[in-house]
Design an enzyme around this catalytic site. Structure first.
Site, PDB file in Angstrom:
ATOM      1  N   THR A 200      -5.652  97.299  49.127  1.00 41.66           N
ATOM      2  CA  THR A 200      -5.258  97.268  47.662  1.00 41.66           C
ATOM      3  C   THR A 200      -5.812  96.178  46.788  1.00 41.66           C
ATOM      4  OG1 THR A 200      -3.510  95.740  48.567  1.00 41.66           O
ATOM      5  CG2 THR A 200      -2.976  98.138  48.489  1.00 41.66           C
ATOM      6  N   GLU A 201      -6.953  95.651  47.180  1.00 41.22           N
ATOM      7  CA  GLU A 201      -7.663  94.383  46.544  1.00 41.22           C
ATOM      8  C   GLU A 201      -8.141  94.628  45.022  1.00 41.22           C
ATOM      9  OE1 GLU A 201      -7.838  93.311  50.796  1.00 41.22           O
ATOM     10  OE2 GLU A 201      -8.148  95.005  49.476  1.00 41.22           O
ATOM     11  N   THR A 202      -8.394  95.963  45.055  1.00 44.20           N
ATOM     12  CA  THR A 202      -9.202  96.195  43.710  1.00 44.20           C
ATOM     13  C   THR A 202      -8.294  96.418  42.523  1.00 44.20           C
ATOM     14  OG1 THR A 202      -9.580  98.607  44.613  1.00 44.20           O
ATOM     15  CG2 THR A 202     -11.296  97.154  44.643  1.00 44.20           C
TER      16      THR A 202
END
Length: 261
Positions: free
Chosen positions: A135-137
Site C-alpha cells: 500500500t506504500e504508493t
C-alpha cells in the site's frame, strides 16, 4: 523480555514467535523492529530450537509500519529517516538469515511490511479470508526495504502485478504470486502449520541450517549493496512532494491530490 512480542517454546523445541500488538494490528514500531532483530539473534544461536513459527495476535497478521512511527519520520531529516529504514532492513535480514526453519502462520491481513515478513519465511500458510497489499504508493512512498525479499519470493514478473499499484489481493492470489504456499480455513491453520513443522523434527538441525544457507547463496543476491540501495531509494522518496502530500493526506483523512475522481 519483550514487550511487543510473545515467545512460546514447546517440548520439541518449536518456538512460536507472535507479533503481539493486536490493538495496533501488529503494526511494526521501532521497538518491535528491535525486538524482532534481537529475537532472531537469540533463536538462531539456541541449539535447542528446532523450528520457529512466526504468527500474529488478534485480527491482523501485520498492518505494516506503525502510524506513530511513520508520523514521527515526517519531522526527521534524511539521515535520520535512513537510519529508521535500516532498522526495518536489519530486522528482515535477520529473519531471512535465521538458521532455523521459519514458518509463517498468517491468520489475518498483511500489508506493506507485513507482506515482507511473509516473504522472509521459508514457507507461509494463510487463512482464506486474509488480504494482502503493498500500500506504500498510495502514500507517495515505495516498498523499498522489503523489496529484495519480495522479489526473491515472487520473481519480478509476478511482483510487478501488485508491487506498484497498492491493489489489495486475496489469499488465493497470494498463492499464485508465490507469497503464500497454501490457503486454509481459519480452523485448519494450526494443523497446516504443524504439517510444515513436523518434517524438520526428523532432520539433522545442522544440515537444515546448511541447506538453507546454500539456498540463500544460490538465490537472488541480497547483500549490503542491495540493502543500502533500497534504503537510499526510500529516503529519496521521503524527500519528494508526493510523499509530503500522500502522508499528509493520510493523517488529515483526505484524498491526496493525485486521486482521479
Amino acid at each position: 523480555m519483550f514487550e511487543t512480542l510473545k515467545l512460546e517454546t514447546d517440548a520439541r523445541g518449536v518456538v512460536t514467535l507472535t507479533l503481539n500488538r493486536p490493538e495496533k494490528h501488529n503494526a511494526m514500531s521501532a521497538q518491535m523492529l528491535a525486538e524482532l532483530t534481537e529475537a532472531a539473534a537469540c533463536l538462531g544461536t539456541d541449539a535447542k530450537v528446532r523450528a520457529v513459527v512466526l504468527a500474529g495476535a488478534g485480527k491482523s497478521f501485520c498492518a505494516g509500519g506503525d502510524l506513530a512511527w511513520m508520523q514521527a519520520q515526517r519531522e526527521m531529516d534524511a539521515e535520520t529517516r535512513s537510519a529508521e529504514a535500516r532498522k526495518l532492513a536489519t530486522m528482515l535480514g535477520a529473519l531471512n538469515a535465521l538458521p532455523k526453519p521459519l514458518i509463517g502462520a498468517v491468520q489475518g491481513n498483511a500489508f506493506g511490511g507485513g507482506v515482507g515478513l511473509a516473504c522472509v519465511c521459508d514457507v507461509a500458510i494463510a487463512v482464506d479470508v486474509a488480504k494482502f497489499g503493498f500500500t506504500e504508493t498510495r502514500l507517495g512512498i515505495i516498498p523499498a526495504t522489503i523489496g529484495p525479499y519480495v522479489l526473491a519470493r515472487m520473481g519480478e514478473g509476478r511482483a510487478r502485478r501488485v508491487f506498484m499499484s497498492a491493489r489489495l489481493f486475496d489469499a488465493a492470489e497470494a498463492v499464485q504470486l508465490g507469497v503464500i504456499a497454501r490457503v486454509v480455513p481459519d480452523e485448519a491453520l494450526a494443523e497446516a502449520v504443524e504439517a510444515e513443522v513436523a518434517p524438520y523434527l526428523a532432520c539433522a538441525p545442522g544440515a537444515v541450517a546448511a541447506a538453507k544457507q546454500l539456498a540463500r547463496d544460490l538465490g537472488p543476491r541480497i547483500d549490503d549493496v542491495v540493502v543500502d540501495r533500497t534504503i537510499a531509494a526510500l529516503a529519496a522518496r521521503w524527500e519528494t512532494e508526493e510523499a509530503a502530500e500522500g502522508i499528509g493526506a493520510f493523517f488529515e483523512k483526505r484524498k491526496p491530490g493525485w486521486v482521479v475522481p
